[in-house]
Design a protein around this motif. Structure first.
Motif, PDB file in Angstrom:
ATOM      1  N   ALA A  93      39.691  30.182  65.231  1.00  0.00           N
ATOM      2  CA  ALA A  93      39.301  29.247  64.178  1.00  0.00           C
ATOM      3  C   ALA A  93      38.262  28.244  64.653  1.00  0.00           C
ATOM      4  O   ALA A  93      37.637  27.572  63.837  1.00  0.00           O
ATOM      5  CB  ALA A  93      40.531  28.498  63.659  1.00  0.00           C
ATOM      6  N   GLN A  94      38.082  28.154  65.947  1.00  0.00           N
ATOM      7  CA  GLN A  94      37.191  27.135  66.512  1.00  0.00           C
ATOM      8  C   GLN A  94      35.803  27.666  66.844  1.00  0.00           C
ATOM      9  O   GLN A  94      34.805  27.026  66.545  1.00  0.00           O
ATOM     10  CB  GLN A  94      37.809  26.574  67.809  1.00  0.00           C
ATOM     11  N   ASP A  95      35.752  28.812  67.510  1.00  0.00           N
ATOM     12  CA  ASP A  95      34.482  29.294  68.065  1.00  0.00           C
ATOM     13  C   ASP A  95      33.660  30.060  67.027  1.00  0.00           C
ATOM     14  O   ASP A  95      34.212  30.741  66.156  1.00  0.00           O
ATOM     15  CB  ASP A  95      34.741  30.231  69.252  1.00  0.00           C
ATOM     16  N   GLU A  96      32.354  29.985  67.200  1.00  0.00           N
ATOM     17  CA  GLU A  96      31.475  30.818  66.384  1.00  0.00           C
ATOM     18  C   GLU A  96      31.487  32.223  66.982  1.00  0.00           C
ATOM     19  O   GLU A  96      30.957  32.452  68.076  1.00  0.00           O
ATOM     20  CB  GLU A  96      30.047  30.263  66.371  1.00  0.00           C
ATOM     21  N   ILE A  97      32.094  33.158  66.278  1.00  0.00           N
ATOM     22  CA  ILE A  97      32.256  34.512  66.811  1.00  0.00           C
ATOM     23  C   ILE A  97      31.003  35.350  66.561  1.00  0.00           C
ATOM     24  O   ILE A  97      30.643  36.199  67.334  1.00  0.00           O
ATOM     25  CB  ILE A  97      33.512  35.176  66.193  1.00  0.00           C
ATOM     26  N   PHE A  98      30.331  35.104  65.445  1.00  0.00           N
ATOM     27  CA  PHE A  98      29.110  35.826  65.086  1.00  0.00           C
ATOM     28  C   PHE A  98      29.374  37.329  64.972  1.00  0.00           C
ATOM     29  O   PHE A  98      28.657  38.164  65.519  1.00  0.00           O
ATOM     30  CB  PHE A  98      28.003  35.545  66.093  1.00  0.00           C
ATOM     31  N   GLY A  99      30.429  37.624  64.254  1.00  0.00           N
ATOM     32  CA  GLY A  99      30.798  39.019  64.013  1.00  0.00           C
ATOM     33  C   GLY A  99      31.717  39.066  62.808  1.00  0.00           C
ATOM     34  O   GLY A  99      32.114  38.027  62.263  1.00  0.00           O
ATOM     35  N   PRO A 100      32.119  40.263  62.396  1.00  0.00           N
ATOM     36  CA  PRO A 100      32.887  40.422  61.150  1.00  0.00           C
ATOM     37  C   PRO A 100      34.378  40.159  61.338  1.00  0.00           C
ATOM     38  O   PRO A 100      35.207  41.054  61.164  1.00  0.00           O
ATOM     39  CB  PRO A 100      32.610  41.873  60.768  1.00  0.00           C
ATOM     40  N   VAL A 101      34.697  38.950  61.714  1.00  0.00           N
ATOM     41  CA  VAL A 101      36.095  38.588  61.980  1.00  0.00           C
ATOM     42  C   VAL A 101      36.485  37.410  61.082  1.00  0.00           C
ATOM     43  O   VAL A 101      35.862  36.346  61.143  1.00  0.00           O
ATOM     44  CB  VAL A 101      36.299  38.202  63.457  1.00  0.00           C
ATOM     45  N   CYS A 139      24.446  32.111  60.220  1.00  0.00           N
ATOM     46  CA  CYS A 139      24.984  30.768  60.368  1.00  0.00           C
ATOM     47  C   CYS A 139      25.582  30.245  59.076  1.00  0.00           C
ATOM     48  O   CYS A 139      26.231  29.200  59.079  1.00  0.00           O
ATOM     49  CB  CYS A 139      23.905  29.819  60.878  1.00  0.00           C
ATOM     50  N   LEU A 140      25.387  30.946  57.960  1.00  0.00           N
ATOM     51  CA  LEU A 140      26.024  30.528  56.712  1.00  0.00           C
ATOM     52  C   LEU A 140      27.263  31.358  56.394  1.00  0.00           C
ATOM     53  O   LEU A 140      27.888  31.167  55.352  1.00  0.00           O
ATOM     54  CB  LEU A 140      25.032  30.624  55.546  1.00  0.00           C
ATOM     55  N   ALA A 141      27.610  32.284  57.274  1.00  0.00           N
ATOM     56  CA  ALA A 141      28.798  33.100  57.032  1.00  0.00           C
ATOM     57  C   ALA A 141      30.046  32.228  57.060  1.00  0.00           C
ATOM     58  O   ALA A 141      30.177  31.339  57.898  1.00  0.00           O
ATOM     59  CB  ALA A 141      28.911  34.177  58.105  1.00  0.00           C
ATOM     60  N   ASN A 142      30.939  32.472  56.131  1.00  0.00           N
ATOM     61  CA  ASN A 142      32.250  31.852  56.256  1.00  0.00           C
ATOM     62  C   ASN A 142      33.055  32.642  57.272  1.00  0.00           C
ATOM     63  O   ASN A 142      32.908  33.863  57.387  1.00  0.00           O
ATOM     64  CB  ASN A 142      32.964  31.827  54.909  1.00  0.00           C
ATOM     65  N   ALA A 143      33.888  31.933  58.016  1.00  0.00           N
ATOM     66  CA  ALA A 143      34.681  32.596  59.051  1.00  0.00           C
ATOM     67  C   ALA A 143      36.158  32.241  58.924  1.00  0.00           C
ATOM     68  O   ALA A 143      37.022  33.019  59.327  1.00  0.00           O
ATOM     69  CB  ALA A 143      34.169  32.208  60.429  1.00  0.00           C
ATOM     70  N   VAL A 163      11.294  17.790  66.114  1.00  0.00           N
ATOM     71  CA  VAL A 163      12.191  18.952  66.274  1.00  0.00           C
ATOM     72  C   VAL A 163      12.980  19.203  64.986  1.00  0.00           C
ATOM     73  O   VAL A 163      13.493  18.272  64.361  1.00  0.00           O
ATOM     74  CB  VAL A 163      13.207  18.737  67.418  1.00  0.00           C
ATOM     75  N   ILE A 164      13.017  20.455  64.613  1.00  0.00           N
ATOM     76  CA  ILE A 164      14.038  20.941  63.683  1.00  0.00           C
ATOM     77  C   ILE A 164      14.829  21.960  64.493  1.00  0.00           C
ATOM     78  O   ILE A 164      14.275  22.995  64.885  1.00  0.00           O
ATOM     79  CB  ILE A 164      13.430  21.636  62.448  1.00  0.00           C
ATOM     80  N   ALA A 165      16.082  21.675  64.765  1.00  0.00           N
ATOM     81  CA  ALA A 165      16.924  22.624  65.500  1.00  0.00           C
ATOM     82  C   ALA A 165      18.144  22.946  64.650  1.00  0.00           C
ATOM     83  O   ALA A 165      19.055  22.132  64.516  1.00  0.00           O
ATOM     84  CB  ALA A 165      17.336  22.044  66.844  1.00  0.00           C
ATOM     85  N   GLN A 166      18.099  24.104  64.032  1.00  0.00           N
ATOM     86  CA  GLN A 166      19.204  24.560  63.174  1.00  0.00           C
ATOM     87  C   GLN A 166      20.072  25.490  64.020  1.00  0.00           C
ATOM     88  O   GLN A 166      19.589  26.504  64.530  1.00  0.00           O
ATOM     89  CB  GLN A 166      18.648  25.246  61.933  1.00  0.00           C
ATOM     90  N   CYS A 167      21.327  25.124  64.157  1.00  0.00           N
ATOM     91  CA  CYS A 167      22.140  25.731  65.215  1.00  0.00           C
ATOM     92  C   CYS A 167      23.379  26.453  64.704  1.00  0.00           C
ATOM     93  O   CYS A 167      23.401  26.935  63.581  1.00  0.00           O
ATOM     94  CB  CYS A 167      22.498  24.647  66.224  1.00  0.00           C
ATOM     95  N   GLY A 168      24.389  26.493  65.545  1.00  0.00           N
ATOM     96  CA  GLY A 168      25.569  27.304  65.288  1.00  0.00           C
ATOM     97  C   GLY A 168      26.432  26.780  64.160  1.00  0.00           C
ATOM     98  O   GLY A 168      26.187  25.711  63.597  1.00  0.00           O
ATOM     99  N   ALA A 169      27.472  27.535  63.847  1.00  0.00           N
ATOM    100  CA  ALA A 169      28.311  27.180  62.710  1.00  0.00           C
ATOM    101  C   ALA A 169      29.686  27.812  62.833  1.00  0.00           C
ATOM    102  O   ALA A 169      29.870  28.814  63.541  1.00  0.00           O
ATOM    103  CB  ALA A 169      27.650  27.648  61.415  1.00  0.00           C
ATOM    104  N   LYS A 170      30.631  27.206  62.182  1.00  0.00           N
ATOM    105  CA  LYS A 170      31.936  27.813  61.963  1.00  0.00           C
ATOM    106  C   LYS A 170      32.348  27.344  60.565  1.00  0.00           C
ATOM    107  O   LYS A 170      32.885  26.239  60.398  1.00  0.00           O
ATOM    108  CB  LYS A 170      32.947  27.333  63.015  1.00  0.00           C
ATOM    109  N   ASN A 171      32.052  28.146  59.589  1.00  0.00           N
ATOM    110  CA  ASN A 171      32.163  27.686  58.198  1.00  0.00           C
ATOM    111  C   ASN A 171      33.511  28.021  57.570  1.00  0.00           C
ATOM    112  O   ASN A 171      34.092  29.081  57.831  1.00  0.00           O
ATOM    113  CB  ASN A 171      31.030  28.286  57.377  1.00  0.00           C
ATOM    114  N   PHE A 172      33.956  27.118  56.725  1.00  0.00           N
ATOM    115  CA  PHE A 172      35.241  27.267  56.051  1.00  0.00           C
ATOM    116  C   PHE A 172      35.034  27.594  54.570  1.00  0.00           C
ATOM    117  O   PHE A 172      34.174  27.005  53.917  1.00  0.00           O
ATOM    118  CB  PHE A 172      36.038  25.957  56.129  1.00  0.00           C
ATOM    119  N   ALA A 173      35.873  28.474  54.061  1.00  0.00           N
ATOM    120  CA  ALA A 173      35.973  28.699  52.613  1.00  0.00           C
ATOM    121  C   ALA A 173      37.366  28.247  52.189  1.00  0.00           C
ATOM    122  O   ALA A 173      38.365  28.713  52.744  1.00  0.00           O
ATOM    123  CB  ALA A 173      35.771  30.171  52.276  1.00  0.00           C
TER     124      ALA A 173
END
Lengths: 150, 502
Positions: B399-407, B290-294, B253-263
């Protein structure tokens, strides 16, 4: 538009349009001035080549990680739009002076976008600078066609 | 500016591509909707378990011959595929904009990234080469051989509909395996087009198949005994479940998943360059990556409280100023910098997070619920503007959840260590970026941060095709990653031969 920042796509499309229209313009000169047809034909080929080079560079370097949507600040394409219609039966001087004006505009366009894209991969400003040099050399070659002032 | 010509006219009815044939599915049809115009541009079937089984059977049947095909001959198929992808570059890019909503620059970038995977995989005669050593004992030689395993499944997400399957498929096929791709039903068009090109490139029947669908098709893929491994990109809960189910049957398995990235922005960062980079990072792909900073952490290391306030203000003001000027509209309009969210329900989810942020006490500095739309005639069902919250604390949902939008969430940290502790406390570990002019901070950051992809003055830490796309913690389940040498290892078994001749 936000007034001052253009996308890379818009810049490349403008370049394509500019090279296409210049090529069309020189095709017309080639017909009207058969004594200089060879030179004008070489300009047509050069415009086509430049257009391809710019698009190829863009397509080979564009990436989701580049700031393609935000890099061309302070550019207004209106500044490079000129009147492209030759007058009916122009003299060689009229035609060459118009060509020079168009080339001057092209040189300015490529110089400005090369400066604005310095933060992108080196290949992008390099392609714009190269295109600018081509137009600069053409402008100088046109100078030699001008008959001496009466 | 004018809208670029749409490559899809009318409504496409997608078929599955199984054993080199385009076949209708008996499954129900689902609309494929262009989120910018809300027009239906196609129908995608929800294929059945039997149809997935047929694709796996065809792949399994094709495997012995494909495996015996010399690596150079396999590479030539990929060279032809690469050329066909180049020839179709613009069409493929515009299809992505229509099926997903991203801007044309973003789509072209995705096309380029995908093609790069094929390019790298053409190097398979070298990449797959084994190793040997003579005289490991008296008269005994030892050889390492890399052998393909058989059939691999690929389950793709909607957010990079063209590129993500290409993280895996070219490497799998180049190493002599066969693949069955299950595209996202929300954006399946690119993968059908790639299959057409794979067919044209001369990739044999059964080696590269596409089966459209959703859970039923995916479950059938995971349960099938002939599937040796599954590559998945998507949410963490689904990735975790895939890892569990495939592990139970011994699949790779390769399972590339969610993210909550910091800059993380240090006081010595070049603010102008940083903010331009952050726009793409936070709002590129409308935040659906999944590479978006949030989370933007403005650090006051070495500054007094008032100096930190002033620095924070400069960074946030510059960020908000630039974000507020982002043009929103149809991605085929070259003036547009940000396209729509994929569908109305995703927009509703993002709006819910905005409301939650307000309720939890964050300050809404830029409200994406009201925005100008380039092209007033467009329906607003899926559009949302860039949104920026200030006064966010690490424990807030924003700050915790992956929103997956422009926030974007603006957070303060007194020190570098405090910033790192925020990243550490977050369950995800996909990517993180630091903006600084100090080699020391950059070095500390990359050394200590438990994220798979690190950016130093780079907002989107996207690995090139010849590096693994890494990921840690809840962002990745598996051992080896996609892309490059790790992909070659994932798609091959290491066999060791110890020889002695009397």
């Amino acid at each position: 538009m936000n007034g001052s920042t253009l996308t890379a796509s818009a810049i490349v499309s403008f370049s394509q349009d500019l090279e296409l229209r210049l090529a069309t313009f020189y095709k017309e000169l080639e017909q009207r001035f058969p004594e200089h047809a060879e030179l004008f034909h070489s300009f047509v080929l050069s415009c086509e080549k430049t257009g391809k080079q710019v698009v190829r560079t863009y397509q080979e370097t564009v990436s989701d990680a580049l700031e393609t949507g935000y890099s061309f600040g302070g550019i207004s394409l209106e500044a490079y739009r000129l009147d492209w219609d030759l007058p009916e039966a122009p003299s060689l001087r009229e035609a060459v002076e118009m060509a020079q004006a168009l080339e001057t505009s092209a040189v300015a366009f490529y110089s400005d976008v090369a400066g604005a894209s310095e933060s992108l991969l080196a290949t992008i400003p390099r392609a714009f600078k190269r295109a600018g040099r081509t137009h600069q050399r053409r402008r100088e070659a046109l100078e030699a066609l001008l008959p001496d002032p009466v | 500016m004018a809208i670029l010509k749409e490559p899809i006219r009318g409504v496409l009815d997608l078929q599955n591509y199984i054993d080199g044939e385009w076949v209708d599915s008996t499954g129900e049809l689902q609309d494929i909707v262009n989120p910018a115009t809300m027009t239906t541009i196609g129908h995608v079937p929800m294929s059945t378990a039997d149809e997935m089984a047929a694709a796996v059977a065809a792949a399994q049947a094709a495997f012995p011959e494909w495996r015996r095909t010399p690596p150079l001959a396999r590479a030539r198929c990929l060279f032809r595929l690469k050329e066909l992808l180049e020839d179709s570059f613009e069409e493929l890019s515009r299809i992505q904009t229509m099926e997903h909503g991203k801007t044309i620059d973003e789509s072209r970038g995705e096309t380029r990234r995908g093609i790069e995977m094929v390019e790298v995989a053409t190097g398979i005669p070298n990449l797959m080469m084994g190793a040997n050593l003579e005289d490991v004992a008296a008269g005994i030689d030892e050889t390492l051989i890399r052998q393909p395993l058989g059939v691999f499944g690929i389950i793709a997400p909607f957010n990079f509909p063209f590129m993500v399957p290409l993280w895996f498929a070219p490497f799998a096929v180049a190493t002599g395996n066969c693949v069955v791709v299950k595209p996202s039903p929300r954006a399946p068009l690119s993968q059908s087009r790639i299959a057409e090109l794979a067919e044209e490139a001369g990739i044999p029947e059964g080696v590269w198949s596409v089966v459209h669908g959703d859970q039923e098709a995916a479950s059938a893929m995971m349960a099938h005994p002939d599937v040796k491994g599954v590559c998945f990109v998507g949410s963490t809960p689904v990735g975790r479940e895939i890892y569990r189910r495939c592990g139970a049957t011994g699949k790779r398995v390769i399972a590339q998943c969610g993210a909550k990235n910091f800059a993380v922005v240090m006081p010595d960062a070049d603010i102008d360059m940083t903010v331009a980079s952050l726009m793409t990072s936070f709002f590129g792909n409308t935040g659906q990556r999944c590479l978006a900073n949030a989370n933007l952490v403005v650090v006051g290391e070495g500054l007094s409280a008032s100096e930190h306030d002033a620095f924070y203000r400069r960074v946030v003001d510059a960020f908000v100023s630039m974000a507020s000027r982002i043009t929103v509209g149809y991605g085929l309009d070259e003036a547009v910098q940000m396209g729509p969210i994929k569908d109305p329900s995703s927009k509703e989810r993002v709006l819910g997070y905005i409301q939650k942020g307000i309720e939890e006490g964050a300050t809404l500095r830029l409200d994406g619920r009201t925005f100008d739309l380039v092209g007033n005639e467009l329906p607003r069902d899926c559009f949302i503007g860039p949104t920026v919250f200030e006064d966010v604390t690490p424990e807030m949902t924003l700050a915790q959840d992956e929103i997956f939008g422009p926030v974007a969430a603006m957070i303060r940290a007194r020190s570098f260590d405090e910033a790192l502790s925020m990243i550490d406390a977050n369950p995800y570990g996909n990517a993180a970026s630091i903006f600084t002019s100090s080699g020391r901070w950059a070095r500390e950051f990359r050394y200590r941060v438990a994220c798979g992809n690190i950016g130093v003055n780079v907002g989107i830490a996207a690995p090139m095709a010849f590096f693994p796309f890494s990921g840690m913690k809840d962002s990745f389940f598996g051992v080896l990653h996609g892309q490059g040498q790790e992909a070659v290892r994932f798609f091959t078994e290491s066999k060791v031969v110890i020889e002695r001749w009397f």
